[in-house]
Write an enzyme that holds these catalytic residues in place. Structure first.
Site: not given
Length: 378
Positions: A119, A124, A127, A130, A225
């Protein structure tokens, strides 16, 4: 290089690549072969794939012809022998399915589990957790609205006034934040609990109230997390949650800890204190659930309260879910290919290294290896 895309098993409706993603890969000098009907549940038919430059073939042809095989869910055991010396990319939850990783290793496959990507800011755009959680958070609220026997917004009419629904969201990650936004758009009053004080501003900016329990363990080392908490904190948390659960009409739970069973935040006793007709949507069902009564892929009705265990809500919007997932995969594939479109595994790259679970017949992910060492016979 040839990349193959497999048809997912029922009830999965997503596909690893849509035709728009195939068009990008073909420009990179990469050949793409799609299993017949792989995109039909995501409203992408074989003709569209062919127009984008893909080859359409039967499953065995796809496996045999491809160097990289894309499949969201783990491939069927009947496919594994044909995948020897292949590179496989998907969402395999290796911290739970570590025995499957051993099977992959015995087949000398190279396995990348995209849900394990570090992460970081650079990751991003790759991901998948997400991108899919965003959809799940949105659909969780719509699912609750369909089950809830009352209005979400406040109504004032000549026949009387209807109070707004009270929604409690446990966990303000990507799914939780999208659930807040969706619940507020529908007119609900929203309260949010999270062990990470840093998310307070995000929660409040969306128009929800942040419920905080002091003394939470620092999540800074967990890459965003949640982390396990002390017993003392858990007791204070339980009392605070019970207070807000009793007042809630709708509850969306999203709390998960990587590699661990989901924390039980809502007890049977708390559920029994809720009003008849209340609804709980548990997005952590696949790892045990955040309530004592959650059953994965089932709806349990207990004393008038519906508890929906559903970790696959992203699949209920297969077109957009596949669009976002496929873009994540295309971005990650850039790290695995060179300028000529050939396979190039650069393990000096932290994203490549962090996502790789099995390579050259060995489990190379430290956390998965440790789990096998701890539970050698399970």
């Amino acid at each position: 290089m040839t990349i193959g895309v497999l048809n997912e098993p029922n009830p999965e409706t997503r596909v690893s690549l849509l035709p728009e993603h195939v068009a990008i890969l073909t420009k990179w000098n990469i050949e793409v072969i799609i299993e017949e009907g792989a995109g039909s549940s995501a409203f992408a038919n074989d003709d569209k794939y062919a127009e984008a430059g893909a080859i359409i073939g039967k499953r065995q042809t796809v496996v045999n012809a491809s160097q990289i095989i894309l499949c969201i869910n783990p491939p069927a055991s009947s496919d594994l022998q044909s995948m020897e010396n292949k590179t496989i990319l998907g969402v395999f939850q290796p911290l739970f399915n570590y025995r499957l990783m051993q099977t992959f290793a015995s087949q000398n496959t190279t396995v990348f589990s995209i849900d394990m990507i570090p992460r970081t800011t650079r990751a991003q755009s790759m991901d998948v957790l997400s991108s899919q959680a965003n959809i799940a958070g949105y659909k969780a609220v719509l699912t609750a609205a369909n089950l809830y026997p009352k209005y979400f917004p406040m109504f004032m009419t000549a026949a009387g006034s209807i109070p707004p629904a009270k929604m409690l969201i446990l966990g303000a990650g990507v799914a939780g934040l999208q659930a807040i936004a969706t619940g507020r758009r529908l007119g609900a009053i929203v309260e949010v609990f999270d062990t990470r004080p840093a998310v307070r501003e995000e929660v409040m900016s969306l128009g929800a109230k942040f419920v905080e329990v002091e003394g939470a363990a620092d999540p800074g080392s967990a890459g965003g997390y949640a982390v396990e908490q002390t017993e003392e904190f858990m007791q204070r948390q339980k009392a605070k949650i019970a207070e807000h659960v009793a007042k809630a009409d709708i509850i969306i739970t999203t709390a998960q800890i990587p590699g661990k069973k989901a924390p039980v935040l809502i007890t049977t006793e708390m559920i029994e204190a809720m009003k008849n007709g209340s609804v709980i949507i548990d997005l952590a069902a696949v790892t045990g659930g955040n309530t004592e009564l959650t059953r994965n892929d089932q709806t349990v009705i207990h004393q008038g309260v519906s508890i929906v265990g559903d970790s696959k809500l992203a699949s209920t919007l297969p077109s957009d879910a596949s669009k976002l997932y496929g873009k994540n995969i295309v971005n990650f594939l850039q790290l695995l290919t060179d300028a000529e479109g050939n396979l190039n595994l650069n393990f000096e790259d932290d994203l490549v290294k962090g996502t790789c679970i099995v390579h050259e017949g060995k489990i190379v992910n430290k956390r998965v290896s440790e789990l096998i060492g701890i539970f050698p016979n399970k």
